[in-house]
Enzyme design. Structure first.
Site, short mmCIF file in Angstrom:
data_model
loop_
_atom_site.label_atom_id
_atom_site.label_comp_id
_atom_site.label_asym_id
_atom_site.label_seq_id
_atom_site.Cartn_x
_atom_site.Cartn_y
_atom_site.Cartn_z
CE LYS A 120 -9.34 -5.99 4.79
NZ LYS A 120 -9.50 -6.73 3.52
CE1 TYR B 266 0.14 -8.48 -2.23
CE2 TYR B 266 -2.25 -8.59 -2.20
CZ TYR B 266 -1.06 -8.13 -1.67
OH TYR B 266 -1.07 -7.33 -0.55
CB SER C 60 -0.96 0.00 1.19
OG SER C 60 -1.95 -1.00 1.03
N GLY D 86 -4.40 -11.42 -7.38
CA GLY D 86 -5.11 -10.32 -6.76
C GLY D 86 -4.45 -8.96 -6.84
N GLY E 174 -13.88 -20.92 -0.88
CA GLY E 174 -13.53 -20.40 0.44
C GLY E 174 -14.69 -19.61 1.02
NE ARG F 30 -8.89 -26.68 3.88
CZ ARG F 30 -8.31 -27.74 3.31
NH1 ARG F 30 -8.86 -28.93 3.46
NH2 ARG F 30 -7.21 -27.62 2.60
#
Length: 289
Positions: A77, A227, A29, A248, A136, A161
């Site tokens: 987050k 990524y 970033s 990504g 996922g 999973r």
């Protein structure tokens, strides 16, 4: 190219912004944001800080008034969502905030991951989709589901999973008009082909034997949000099947563009002055050019 040349009002005082997370040393970033502010002729600094979930509230309370905004990554987050005094629609839907705009006592929370996925998929030629698959069921899967809904998806198959982990995605799908069906990774079978599969698995995640090949056989284009660990097991399976896989980095770029919009204008939808040039500069910085 200066912002003033385009007639767009931007804050003219020197500002700071930071990315917080744990770990944080790997974050790209600062490279992205520094390139954007230089192109916009803004004397802003952008740094990184290691902040744990337990220490987030204290760090936020102690932040200086010169900090305009924060970019939040794992594991902050949810903490940022709780700390926000107002939230945009994508943050409310996902329960995640990856961007805080700090103006006085106000902490406006945004989720630019959703818009980042939408913009990057459009860059890759996916401008609309009626059905898709998410691999996922973690936190990023929530942003992926909302992004697919924004692109018109009416049905999304989630393979994980533990299918029970997809229960929040099923409920979210009901809220946004998307039929979500969950199934276990170890029981995946060849089925109806989808145009795009979005993997939200961690980079080093291993899959049950044979699952990657089955997913690749009818999964359309693979959009993998990873990524740092490339190619992933899924990306390799897609290549073996003659398919196309993307990492990504484009999402990282596009969500950062949203953050720059927010920090400079307060609006995630406000196009930056000379935005095409700004995005190109950010992309080159991301690639190390």
């Amino acid at each position: 190219m200066s912002a003033a040349a385009h007639g767009t009002p931007l804050p003219d005082a020197a500002r700071r912004a930071e990315v917080w997370g744990d770990p944080i040393d790997h974050s790209l970033s600062p490279r992205l944001h520094a390139a954007a502010y230089a192109e916009l002729a803004l004397p802003w600094a952008y740094g990184r800080r290691r902040v744990t979930a337990a220490g987030f509230a204290d760090e936020l309370d102690a932040i200086g008034s010169d900090v305009r905004g924060l970019s939040l990554t794992y594991p902050l987050k949810t903490e940022a969502y709780r700390a926000a005094t107002a939230r945009d629609r994508f943050a409310e839907l996902t329960g995640a905030v990856n961007t805080l705009l700090l103006v006085g006592a106000n902490r406006r929370g945004f989720n630019t991951d959703v818009g980042g996925i939408v913009a990057d998929l459009r860059d890759l030629g996916i401008d609309g989709v009626d059905r898709a698959r998410i691999i996922g069921a973690g936190a990023t899967a929530t942003s992926a589901l909302v992004a697919l809904a924004e692109l018109g998806a009416e049905r999304v198959d989630v393979v994980a999973r533990r299918p029970e982990a997809a229960a929040p995605l099923v409920l979210l799908g009901e809220r946004i008009g998307v039929a979500v069906q969950a199934s276990p990774l170890d029981a995946v079978r060849a089925g109806e082909r989808v145009p795009v599969s979005v993997s939200t698995l961690p980079g080093g995640a291993s899959l049950p034997p044979g699952a990657a090949a089955v997913l690749a056989a009818d999964g359309g284009m693979l959009y993998d949000v990873v990524y740092g660990h490339w190619p992933t097991e899924l990306a390799t399976a897609w290549a073996d099947a003659g398919g196309v896989a993307y990492n990504g980095l484009g999402m990282l770029l596009r969500q950062a563009v949203g953050q720059v919009r927010i920090f400079t204008t307060g609006d995630p939808d406000a196009v930056l002055p000379g935005e095409g040039v700004v995005v190109d500069v950010m992309r080159r910085a991301l690639m190390g050019d």
